[in-house]
Every structure is written in C-alpha cells, then in structure tokens.
Design a protein around this motif. Structure first.
Motif, short mmCIF file in Angstrom:
data_model
loop_
_atom_site.label_atom_id
_atom_site.label_comp_id
_atom_site.label_asym_id
_atom_site.label_seq_id
_atom_site.Cartn_x
_atom_site.Cartn_y
_atom_site.Cartn_z
N VAL A 1 0.71 -1.78 -0.51
CA VAL A 1 -0.16 0.27 0.02
C VAL A 1 0.94 1.62 -0.31
O VAL A 1 1.72 1.34 0.67
CB VAL A 1 -1.16 -0.20 1.68
CG1 VAL A 1 -1.84 1.22 1.15
CG2 VAL A 1 -1.36 -1.48 1.49
N ASN A 2 1.08 2.11 -0.90
CA ASN A 2 1.82 3.50 -0.80
C ASN A 2 0.93 4.75 -0.52
O ASN A 2 -0.36 4.65 -1.52
CB ASN A 2 2.09 3.27 -2.47
CG ASN A 2 3.13 1.99 -2.52
OD1 ASN A 2 4.09 2.24 -1.80
ND2 ASN A 2 2.23 1.10 -3.09
N ILE A 3 1.19 5.76 -0.16
CA ILE A 3 0.64 6.68 -0.28
C ILE A 3 2.11 7.80 0.15
O ILE A 3 2.84 7.60 0.90
CB ILE A 3 -0.67 7.10 1.48
CG1 ILE A 3 -1.30 6.47 1.55
CG2 ILE A 3 -1.27 9.07 1.36
CD1 ILE A 3 -2.03 6.46 2.15
N ALA A 4 2.13 9.19 -1.06
CA ALA A 4 2.94 10.28 -0.55
C ALA A 4 2.12 11.44 -0.43
O ALA A 4 1.09 11.82 -1.56
CB ALA A 4 4.27 9.91 -1.81
N LEU A 5 2.64 12.36 0.62
CA LEU A 5 2.39 13.68 0.14
C LEU A 5 4.22 14.57 -0.82
O LEU A 5 5.21 14.23 -0.40
CB LEU A 5 2.65 14.47 0.91
CG LEU A 5 2.29 16.07 1.00
CD1 LEU A 5 0.52 15.86 0.64
CD2 LEU A 5 2.47 16.44 2.86
N VAL A 6 2.82 15.09 -2.25
CA VAL A 6 3.95 15.64 -2.77
C VAL A 6 4.02 17.23 -2.60
O VAL A 6 2.37 17.72 -3.00
CB VAL A 6 3.86 15.10 -4.73
CG1 VAL A 6 4.54 16.18 -5.80
CG2 VAL A 6 3.85 13.81 -4.64
N GLU A 7 4.98 18.20 -2.76
CA GLU A 7 4.96 19.61 -2.26
C GLU A 7 5.75 20.07 -3.36
O GLU A 7 6.76 19.37 -3.47
CB GLU A 7 4.87 19.92 -1.16
CG GLU A 7 4.71 19.44 0.07
CD GLU A 7 5.04 19.72 1.36
OE1 GLU A 7 5.81 20.61 1.20
OE2 GLU A 7 3.75 19.96 2.36
N ASN A 8 5.16 21.08 -4.55
CA ASN A 8 6.71 21.45 -5.51
C ASN A 8 7.44 20.46 -5.99
O ASN A 8 8.57 20.57 -6.77
CB ASN A 8 7.09 22.78 -4.91
CG ASN A 8 6.33 23.74 -4.15
OD1 ASN A 8 5.98 24.19 -4.07
ND2 ASN A 8 6.95 23.47 -2.66
N ILE B 1 8.01 17.45 -5.23
CA ILE B 1 9.06 16.48 -4.68
C ILE B 1 8.14 15.46 -3.71
O ILE B 1 6.93 16.30 -2.66
CB ILE B 1 9.99 17.33 -3.55
CG1 ILE B 1 11.20 17.76 -4.69
CG2 ILE B 1 11.07 16.81 -2.99
CD1 ILE B 1 11.52 19.36 -4.05
N PRO B 2 8.14 14.56 -3.25
CA PRO B 2 7.92 13.62 -2.44
C PRO B 2 7.90 14.02 -1.37
O PRO B 2 8.81 13.12 -0.53
CB PRO B 2 7.83 11.68 -3.14
CG PRO B 2 9.08 12.20 -3.69
CD PRO B 2 9.00 13.84 -3.93
N VAL B 3 7.66 14.40 -0.11
CA VAL B 3 8.31 14.80 0.88
C VAL B 3 8.03 14.09 2.60
O VAL B 3 8.32 14.10 3.25
CB VAL B 3 7.80 16.80 1.35
CG1 VAL B 3 8.90 17.27 0.13
CG2 VAL B 3 6.56 16.54 1.44
N ALA B 4 6.85 12.82 1.95
CA ALA B 4 6.29 12.21 2.81
C ALA B 4 5.60 11.13 2.29
O ALA B 4 5.13 11.41 1.07
CB ALA B 4 5.41 13.29 4.30
#
Length: 262
Positions: free
Chosen positions: A96-103, A105-108
């Motif tokens: 299972v995969n969840i990522a937070l992307v900002e600008n 870039i995957p930051v978390a």
C-alpha cells in the motif's frame, strides 16, 4: 502527518480479499486489477478526506476511471495495491502506498506490505523508519538509513519487469549480487541498507514510485532520471507520454554511487 492508521486499514481490506478466491480483470492498459485494489483505494480516499480534506488526491484506480482532481503545488499520490501481479501470485510482495508531494518533491510517504507484516515511512527533515506489524498493530519504530558503499554493490530490481536494458545499465557498476523484489519494496530495501541500487528501465507511473521515493529520500538516498535530474512529480501535459507517467529512473542508496565515486 501520520498516514499509518490509513495504511493499516487499507492493508486489512487487502488481506481480507487476499484470503479469498478473488477475480482478476484487465484495465484498458492491459494491467490487472482486483477487488482488493478498489477496496483499499476506497478506504484510503475516505481516510485522507478526513485527515487532510484540503489536499487533493491522485489515486491509481480513480485516474484509470478518468477521475483526476485539479492539483496545485501540494497533493497526495496513492497506489492502493502496488504489485498486483505479486498479489495475484500470492508471494506477499505487494504494498500500500501513500505519498505527499510538495512542489514536485515527495516530502512524506508510507509503504505497507501487509502480507509481510512490515511498514516503512519517512518525511523530509524527520528521517525514515520501519516497524513490524502484528495483528494490525505497529510495533516499535526503528530508524533506517542507506548504507555507505563498501566494495561491491547489491542491485535490486523488479521481480515481474526485468530486461536486457537493466542488465546493460548495471555493467557500469561493480555489482556482486542482484536481488529480485516486487512493488515499491525495492525503494524500502535500499532505504533500510539491504541493497544499493535499483534501475528501472520500464514504464511506471508516479503513484507507483512516490511513496517509496519519499522513504528513500528521507533515509539519505536519491532517485534520478537517467540524465541525473531528481525524479519529479505532478507531471502533466507531457509531450509523447500521458499525465503522471515517469521516465526511466535509478534509485540510489549512498549518494556516492550516483556521483560516480563508488
């Protein structure tokens, strides 16, 4: 931002279906999909809407159905079941995969392998961690870090998508061992110091890579395109390719490998 409760809930749905005689159908791109993909994605979308309702979510099955939200500089990328072929073959190497992307870039990000009882997570500035999962409960968190290069390298690659191009790329390095692995676990094994390099010369989408990329970056590694640029996210209106499609890339542990110093 604690994604782990959502990961566990999605993993429970996947394992419930994993234990049954589930059906497999093909999507328009000929890739397989099961009820587990859809059930896990529903759990994740609900969980993220409660955790961070202001952040849009790009999820694999929603995208396959043509439902892609408007995104800005901050959005989630979700692959509810990465390694569907591994799920179908019942070898346990699906995630299972969840990522937070900002600008871009995957930051978390978080990666959960429910059949293997392992969860990995990491964030920029906070480091990367792994833990065992027992009866749906996460155990003690252990910090993980890429290992420094010391002699020959261990390469890791896709169990389902190998090829001569990958073998040719690796000839420029002193590789003593090649480990096959499924899904985004490859990023996590490098992050945990169990391998050094992962070249991917086949097609992937951003939701396939973002969570593992986030964990690896938080552990001191890096993911680059073949021309040495960091793999970017939120790619839309690409000439010659679809939205959110990745170019070929290489994941490195010790930055000295990417810099050609190993």
């Amino acid at each position: 931002m604690n994604l782990n409760p959502i990961m566990l809930a999605a993993g429970a749905e996947i394992l419930r279906i994993y234990a049954t005689d589930f059906a497999v159908v093909s999507k328009s791109d000929a890739s397989p999909v099961t009820a587990a993909d859809e059930a896990a994605e529903a759990v994740i979308l609900k969980g993220l809407s409660e955790l961070a309702p202001e952040i849009p979510v790009v999820a694999e099955e929603e995208a396959a159905a043509g439902r892609i939200p408007q995104i800005a500089n901050r959005f989630f990328l979700v692959d509810p079941l990465d390694g569907t072929k591994e799920f179908i073959s019942k070898n346990g190497e699906f995630t299972v995969n969840i990522a937070l992307v900002e600008n871009g870039i995957p930051v978390a990000g978080a990666v959960y392998a429910p059949a293997l009882n392992k969860i990995y997570w990491g964030a920029t500035g906070e480091g990367a961690f792994m833990a065992d999962v027992t009866d749906g409960v996460i155990g003690d968190a252990h910090p993980i870090r890429v290992r420094p290069v010391a002699g020959a390298l261990t390469a890791i690659g896709s169990r389902s998508h190998g090829g001569a191009e990958t073998e040719a790329y690796l000839t420029q390095f002193n590789v003593a061992e090649f480990k096959p692995a499924g899904s985004s676990l490859k990023f996590c094994l490098i992050a945990a110091g169990e391998a050094d390099i992962y070249p991917r010369m086949g097609r992937t989408m951003e939701w396939d890579t973002a969570a593992g990329d986030a964990v690896l970056r938080a552990a001191g590694g890096r993911v680059e395109t073949l021309d040495g640029r960091p793999l970017a996210y939120g790619k839309r209106n690409q000439a010659g390719d679809s939205d959110f499609a990745n170019p070929h890339f290489v994941a490195f542990g010790d930055p000295a490998i990417a810099a050609g110093q190993a």
